[in-house]
Scaffold this active site. Structure first.
Site, PDB file in Angstrom:
ATOM      1  N   LYS A 165       0.834  -1.198   0.000  1.00  0.00           N
ATOM      2  CA  LYS A 165       0.000   0.000   0.000  1.00  0.00           C
ATOM      3  C   LYS A 165       0.870   1.250   0.000  1.00  0.00           C
ATOM      4  CE  LYS A 165      -3.378  -2.849   0.296  1.00  0.00           C
ATOM      5  NZ  LYS A 165      -4.074  -3.219  -0.948  1.00  0.00           N
ATOM      6  N   ASP A 193      -0.237  -0.618  -4.522  1.00  0.00           N
ATOM      7  CA  ASP A 193      -1.637  -0.230  -4.479  1.00  0.00           C
ATOM      8  C   ASP A 193      -1.770   1.164  -3.867  1.00  0.00           C
ATOM      9  OD1 ASP A 193      -4.346  -0.085  -4.387  1.00  0.00           O
ATOM     10  OD2 ASP A 193      -4.649  -1.924  -3.229  1.00  0.00           O
ATOM     11  N   GLU A 218      -1.675   0.012  -8.745  1.00  0.00           N
ATOM     12  CA  GLU A 218      -3.118  -0.213  -8.673  1.00  0.00           C
ATOM     13  C   GLU A 218      -3.818   1.075  -8.249  1.00  0.00           C
ATOM     14  OE1 GLU A 218      -5.216  -4.040  -7.814  1.00  0.00           O
ATOM     15  OE2 GLU A 218      -5.415  -3.099  -5.847  1.00  0.00           O
ATOM     16  N   ASP A 241      -9.068  -1.433  -9.492  1.00  0.00           N
ATOM     17  CA  ASP A 241     -10.009  -2.223  -8.680  1.00  0.00           C
ATOM     18  C   ASP A 241     -11.155  -1.373  -8.132  1.00  0.00           C
ATOM     19  OD1 ASP A 241      -8.338  -0.970  -6.821  1.00  0.00           O
ATOM     20  OD2 ASP A 241      -8.169  -2.706  -5.505  1.00  0.00           O
ATOM     21  N   LYS A 265     -13.160  -7.229  -7.149  1.00  0.00           N
ATOM     22  CA  LYS A 265     -13.577  -7.356  -5.751  1.00  0.00           C
ATOM     23  C   LYS A 265     -15.018  -7.859  -5.746  1.00  0.00           C
ATOM     24  CE  LYS A 265     -10.976  -3.474  -3.696  1.00  0.00           C
ATOM     25  NZ  LYS A 265      -9.810  -4.270  -3.500  1.00  0.00           N
TER      26      LYS A 265
HETATM   27 MG    MG Z   1      -6.504  -2.319  -4.320  1.00  0.00          MG
END
Ligand code: MG
Length: 368
Positions: A165, A193, A218, A241, A265
């Protein structure tokens, strides 16, 4: 076969370690999970789960999910759960949008359909690969040193795929990416991400600074328009996403060549039935996939694994599983579990795992 009763359970799922997204902007400690038990007149029982990632991440939250179930229940009772398209249309008619409220019902129906057919869901969907799927870890936004420590914690448990992240301070993000890349084993799959954490300018700054590393970012910015605007200005592979919600989003991303990877997701997109169409758009356009539930227990991870198994091995990068981040267990260790960094498709008919009802407490609503 008819649906005769729908029971709704609420469970708080505490995270073992508090979790930050986007440079500390959002902190998560407990997930509000909803479990749904669908009973039929022929004795088959299906289970579904809907666990949004808190209420500050995307437009989804536990109370909203349960309110959606209350609204939709009378439209679902009496339907044949094996006819998942009929159930999908009934839900879409009763409550347009609110996809995250629909996914647990869709999941429970696929569970029943699989049990009735004597097939794991992935096989019922057309055929599931038995190649184990690597589990992507979730490495919360931290300093360079902390990032190393968290990655090592996952590597010690066998993980070979990681979602690191980023999306906070630009200079720190660049330093973290360079450090991870300098120390990564060649076989690892790593996704950076951003969780929508950057402005267009910030995204461009990091993507250009890391251009030679050829790493995948991402959801670098908030919207598909942002991602489209940046697309001609950098060469980094992109995964989408949070902006992949509807089939129309999937079609746009494919048509306008906005991403190399779909992060599907299941709770966000409304369940397996809708996600399978996104999978097919991805495959038709040479787009790879990550699959994840959004959050939740082994039930949600099992659902993600079934969809992942219907993706050809070469195009399924990893599944993201949440179960190892939780401190409570609702299925007595049953179902697909981390085996040295991989999940193996359950061979039992249906979903392949049901919860211990004792672990869920009393239902907060029953519709019949
Ligand atoms: Mg993600």
């Amino acid at each position: 076969m008819k649906i005769t009763r729908i029971s709704v359970f609420q469970v708080d799922l505490p995270l073992e370690h508090p979790y930050w997204l986007s440079g500390g902007r959002l902190k998560f400690e407990t997930l509000d999970a909803t479990f749904v038990k669908v009973e039929t007149d022929e004795g088959f029982i299906g289970w579904g789960e809907g666990t949004p990632w808190g209420h500050t991440y995307v437009p989804a939250h536990g109370p909203g999910l349960r309110a959606g179930l209350e609204t939709m229940a009378i439209f679902i009772l009496g339907l044949d759960p094996r006819k998942v398209l009929d159930v999908e249309r009934a839900m879409d008619t009763a409550l347009p949008g609110h996809l995250y409220a629909k996914s647990p019902i869709d999941m429970a129906c696929w569970d029943i359909a699989g049990q009735a057919a004597g097939l794991p869901i992935a096989d019922l969907m057309g055929g599931g690969s038995r190649t184990p799927r690597p589990i992507a870890s979730s490495v919360g936004a931290k300093t360079v040193t902390e990032t190393r420590d968290v990655l090592q914690r996952y590597r010690d448990r066998g993980y070979v795929a990681h979602s690191v992240k980023i999306g906070g301070d630009v200079d720190r993000d660049i330093a973290r990416i360079r450090d991870v890349e300098a120390n990564r084993p060649a076989e690892e799959v790593i996704l950076y991400d951003v969780n929508r954490g950057w402005t267009r300018q910030q995204a461009l700054q990091v993507m250009r600074a890391c251009e030679s590393l050829n790493v995948t970012f991402e959801q670098p910015c908030e919207t598909l328009d942002d991602i489209a605007a940046l697309r001609p200005l950098h060469s980094a592979p992109v995964s989408v996403d949070e902006s992949l919600v509807t089939l129309q989003d999937a079609a746009r991303i494919a048509r306008e060549s906005l991403a190399e990877v779909f992060g599907i997701k299941l709770n966000r997109v409304g369940g397996l039935t809708k996600a399978a169409r996104m999978r097919d758009i991805a495959l038709a356009h040479g787009i790879d996939m990550f699959v994840m539930a959004t959050g939740g227990s082994v039930l949600a991870d099992a659902e993600a694994l079934h969809l992942a198994a219907t993706i050809p091995d070469a195009h399924c990068r990893a599944v993201w599983a949440c179960q190892d981040m939780l401190t409570i267990e609702i299925a007595g260790g049953r179902g697909p579990r981390n085996q040295n960094g991989y999940l193996h498709l359950p061979e039992a008919p249906g979903l392949g795992v049901h919860p211990d009802e004792d672990a869920l407490g009393a239902p907060m609503a029953v519709y019949s």
